[in-house]
Design a protein around this motif. Structure first.
Motif, PDB file in Angstrom:
ATOM      1  N   ARG A   1      -4.692  -0.172 -15.867  1.00  0.00           N
ATOM      2  CA  ARG A   1      -3.618  -0.273 -14.868  1.00  0.00           C
ATOM      3  C   ARG A   1      -3.343  -1.731 -14.499  1.00  0.00           C
ATOM      4  O   ARG A   1      -2.173  -2.125 -14.333  1.00  0.00           O
ATOM      5  CB  ARG A   1      -3.974   0.524 -13.611  1.00  0.00           C
ATOM      6  N   LYS A   2      -4.388  -2.526 -14.382  1.00  0.00           N
ATOM      7  CA  LYS A   2      -4.191  -3.945 -14.066  1.00  0.00           C
ATOM      8  C   LYS A   2      -3.420  -4.644 -15.179  1.00  0.00           C
ATOM      9  O   LYS A   2      -2.543  -5.471 -14.921  1.00  0.00           O
ATOM     10  CB  LYS A   2      -5.541  -4.619 -13.846  1.00  0.00           C
TER      11      LYS A   2
ATOM     12  N   ARG B   1       0.277  -3.679 -15.070  1.00  0.00           N
ATOM     13  CA  ARG B   1       0.983  -4.286 -13.939  1.00  0.00           C
ATOM     14  C   ARG B   1       1.007  -5.815 -13.991  1.00  0.00           C
ATOM     15  O   ARG B   1       1.670  -6.453 -13.180  1.00  0.00           O
ATOM     16  CB  ARG B   1       0.329  -3.844 -12.629  1.00  0.00           C
TER      17      ARG B   1
ATOM     18  N   SER C   1       4.749  -4.322 -19.534  1.00  0.00           N
ATOM     19  CA  SER C   1       5.617  -3.259 -19.043  1.00  0.00           C
ATOM     20  C   SER C   1       6.279  -2.502 -20.181  1.00  0.00           C
ATOM     21  O   SER C   1       6.812  -1.421 -19.980  1.00  0.00           O
ATOM     22  CB  SER C   1       6.680  -3.838 -18.105  1.00  0.00           C
TER      23      SER C   1
ATOM     24  N   LYS D   1       1.351   3.830 -14.025  1.00  0.00           N
ATOM     25  CA  LYS D   1       2.413   2.910 -13.615  1.00  0.00           C
ATOM     26  C   LYS D   1       1.858   1.867 -12.675  1.00  0.00           C
ATOM     27  O   LYS D   1       0.826   2.024 -12.073  1.00  0.00           O
ATOM     28  CB  LYS D   1       3.557   3.676 -12.950  1.00  0.00           C
TER      29      LYS D   1
END
Length: 317
Positions: A197-198, A201, A219, A317
């Motif tokens: 997730r890091k 993002r 992304s 996300k």
């Protein structure tokens, strides 16, 4: 009057088996196929080719931005050897049945908590081969900062960087890993999720073919996590198809996958992967490659875990 055992057989077991047979027979295109279809405006390839309209097409193709292949390059990220077959078997076998050349496995540790790291690394390669992943596509990290431990959370920055290197090196389109609960609440499993997730993002994931101009972004890489479910459902094997299908229907019918994967158009809904019997058999064979881990409760797990048959994937996300 019907007995309790007969009622369970008639209204639970037989419907679940019938539903399983029906889902296995459903024809469907390859898992995650939509992310590499340049003609689909919802796809990753289309998004990539649209991000740099002035970039030469040859350059886009060399980076995978406008690849005509319907098969994405997928990286499965696990924490320990045996995670791949205990939890991700249905997803991996669905992917390798379509195009094994584009499936990669990253194991963040060698599972050396009991001093068996060297043995477990070899077992992992053998297990991955049973699932259809080439030994050359398997990477096991030996980083002193992220070691197998039942109580340690790993630094998300370190995990993200390790994954970033693999994404860049293999030009990955899709990442699959644990969710924030890690199926078993193991802190190493949860750390894998936080690292992915890091990364997603964070921004840029440099393309390995260029130092500057040609770069993908995090992304533009899709990431999915394997859903953790309640203990009551976790060990119901094929019977869990009933609540899984009901919940899928309540969520406006997400894409349901069998042998070849879900509906090709990704709409943001969870992906439900149902392994046919021949894929379940591969999962069993893969688990038996982990001989150092075959204690008595592993056999109970193989016989009862829904993760040997069903994976539900949610976008990160």
């Amino acid at each position: 009057m019907i007995s309790v055992s007969s009622a369970i057989l008639l209204f639970v077991i037989l419907p679940a088996l019938s539903l399983y047979g029906y889902l296995v027979m459903l024809p469907s295109p390859p898992l995650f196929a939509s992310v590499c279809s340049p003609s689909d405006p919802h796809s990753l390839a289309h998004q990539r080719s649209s991000t740099s309209p002035n970039e030469p097409r040859a350059s886009q193709q060399s980076n995978g931005y406008a690849s005509a292949s319907p098969y994405p390059r997928v990286l499965v990220v696990v924490a320990h050897p045996d995670d791949e077959c205990m939890f991700f078997g249905p997803t991996i076998t669905a992917l390798t049945s379509s195009n094994a050349d584009k499936v990669f496995l990253l194991c963040l540790s060698s599972g050396n908590y009991d001093g068996l790291g060297s043995i477990r690394k070899k077992e992992l390669v053998d297990s991955a081969s049973e699932l259809g992943i080439s030994p050359s596509h398997v990477t096991v990290l030996e980083d002193s900062r992220i070691q197998d431990h039942p109580h340690d959370m790993w630094d998300a920055d370190i995990v993200a960087e390790a994954i970033r290197l693999q994404v860049s090196h293999h030009n990955i389109d899709v990442i699959v890993t644990f969710d924030q609960f890690g199926i078993t609440n193991h802190p190493n499993h949860r750390s894998a999720f936080h690292g992915v997730r890091k990364l997603i993002r964070s921004g840029a994931v440099p393309d390995p073919t260029s130092d500057q101009a040609q770069a993908t972004t995090a992304s533009s890489v899709l990431a999915f996590s394997l859903d953790s479910i309640s203990l009551a459902r976790k060990y119901t094997s094929v019977l869990d198809l009933i609540p899984t299908t009901l919940l899928a229907w309540l969520r406006s019918q997400p894409q349901i996958s069998t042998d070849e994967g879900p509906n090709s158009r990704y709409s943001g809904q969870p992906l439900v992967v149902v392994a046919p019997p021949w894929h379940v058999q591969k999962g069993f064979r893969a688990m038996f490659r982990h001989r150092s881990q075959l204690v008595w409760f592993r056999y109970l797990y193989l016989a009862s875990s829904r993760y040997m048959l069903i994976n539900e994937l949610h976008q990160i996300k």
